[in-house]
Design an enzyme around this catalytic site. Sequence first.
Site, PDB file in Angstrom:
ATOM      1  N   ILE A 184       0.822  -1.204   0.000  1.00 32.35           N
ATOM      2  CA  ILE A 184       0.000   0.000   0.000  1.00 32.35           C
ATOM      3  C   ILE A 184       0.860   1.260   0.000  1.00 32.35           C
ATOM      4  O   ILE A 184       0.551   2.236  -0.691  1.00 32.35           O
ATOM      5  CB  ILE A 184      -0.943   0.000   1.222  1.00 32.35           C
ATOM      6  CG1 ILE A 184      -1.827  -1.249   1.205  1.00 32.35           C
ATOM      7  CG2 ILE A 184      -1.783   1.265   1.262  1.00 32.35           C
ATOM      8  CD1 ILE A 184      -2.663  -1.410  -0.053  1.00 32.35           C
ATOM      9  N   GLU A 185       1.935   1.250   0.732  1.00 35.44           N
ATOM     10  CA  GLU A 185       2.756   2.454   0.849  1.00 35.44           C
ATOM     11  C   GLU A 185       3.411   2.857  -0.466  1.00 35.44           C
ATOM     12  O   GLU A 185       3.411   4.029  -0.838  1.00 35.44           O
ATOM     13  CB  GLU A 185       3.840   2.246   1.916  1.00 35.44           C
ATOM     14  CG  GLU A 185       3.322   2.205   3.342  1.00 35.44           C
ATOM     15  CD  GLU A 185       2.971   3.590   3.869  1.00 35.44           C
ATOM     16  OE1 GLU A 185       3.192   4.583   3.148  1.00 35.44           O
ATOM     17  OE2 GLU A 185       2.478   3.683   5.010  1.00 35.44           O
TER      18      GLU A 185
END
Length: 569
Positions: A227-228
């Site tokens: 996600i990052e």
Amino acid sequence: MSTRAWPPSLAVIGLAATVAACGSNTPKLQTPKATPQVQPPALTPPPPPADPITTLIEASQQHYDAGEREMKVGHLDRARAEFDKALDVLLESPYGARTDARLRAQFDRLVDRINAQEVTALAQGDGFSEKRDEPASIDELLKIATFPKPDADDATAAAIKADLESTAHDVPIPQNSRIYAYVELFQGRLRDYIQESLTRGSRYLPMIQSVFKAEGLPLDLAYIPIIESGFKTNALSKANAKGPWQFMKATAVEQGLKHNWYVDERSDPEKATVAAAKYLKTLQKVFNGDWHLVLAAYNGGLGRLQRAMKSARTEDFWELSQSSRYLPKETREYVPLILAAIVVAKNPVQYGFEVAPASPIEYERVTVPKAIDLRRVAEWTGQTIDDIQALNPELRRWTTPLASSNYEIKVPMGTAATFQERLSAAAPEEFASLKWHRVRKGESIATIARKLNVSRTDLAEANQLSVRSPLRAGQELVIPRAPNALLASNASPAPDAVASRSIGGAGAVVPSRREASATLMYRVKRGDTLASIARLYDTSVAKLKSWNGIDGSHIAPGDRLKILSARAR
């Protein structure tokens, strides 16, 4: 019986009857066929003698094409050697590069193209130009998260429930609609993104899980970069968080990562993972092992979360995130987003993803005794510049740190010995093409920067100084020149300048590229526009018009445009 002569008519009749009586036993008379006349084979005319001018042009073009291929992979010395050969073929020909119109056109064309090739290479990275970053996925994902999401259908809900019952997780995964909705989103609109992230991450996950296991952290947290950053090493968010773990600069420095003008260790997968493990352990202690609160703090900041918990009088993330009063929307959505990514990444086949295992990144380390251009590393190891940069993503520029005499650079497996040999045999000036300025009495960072037309901040940081650092007479400063200024001392001479010399004469001397003027000439090619030429030379359309006295925007193939380097502006 007396013998009588038959009348001629009867004789003919009798002969016919006799022939008829004999039938097939009498051979028929054949009309002789004409003997076919054999035509002699056509003589193939001998091929015309090769046109020596065409042969010369083809030979010079082959050298240019080879130089272009070398340039694309960052091998500048090899590229320049091939470019020189392309011109030498024409310069050394007995016909003279200026006496034949075709040779003259080829020579002019090659000089223009070589000029543009070197400018483009310098604009992409002159040793001091910073590498381009990639947008971090977290910005776009959290933006999507703030909009209404599709509810998970019955099939997805059933698949998640069955998966959670059979798959062990070391971070608690509650069965709630928010997590279900993100899994549904991953299988739909975000399918390609999740697939790419899982594929890219497969090269880094063994290393990340090894670090986390050694630190006693849940291995599920290894999927946070999905996600990052999508596991991109040079991902940069709008908030200036960087790297696979998206560290802010201050947090990174607190966790022991280096950040200066040359290096940003937030982009180093291994060093950043060690720092992430350290930071997560710190948050674990603060929140007594509540990983949902840890994730919220990782995104929103420790202080903000603690203030929110105090205001809401709760230590439960899900209760805290029910209201918009305490935490921003992005942080409230971040935790279920990460948990959904963990669910999918732990069992991708369950959700329609196929991830072939990739080999971990392997490399060797070599200590370099002084600053070295990465293009030199690429050339000496037989690799491309992209290969070397991919192994050393923490290097912000195309050079190792100037002041470091023991920087460990990573090279592909099997190339360290060859590279070490080249390092040992190389002269100091072969490591990098650096420009130096000897400080005179009374000079300062500001006055030198203004005089040499470079950024005051870049000048200071490149020399590990502050903009207010005092200088002493005789001190040497490296000058981080802009691409076009560096070109003025390294690039090909302007076509007209070359053409004016006695090119075809015996014993003609072609001046070095270092003797080139700061004014360059560019010949317009088909498809060129003022805007495309301005981009190529890192300038503006307005300046091109001013330098060349152009009122409108019309240019035609064959026109010559004057380009002023930064040194001459």
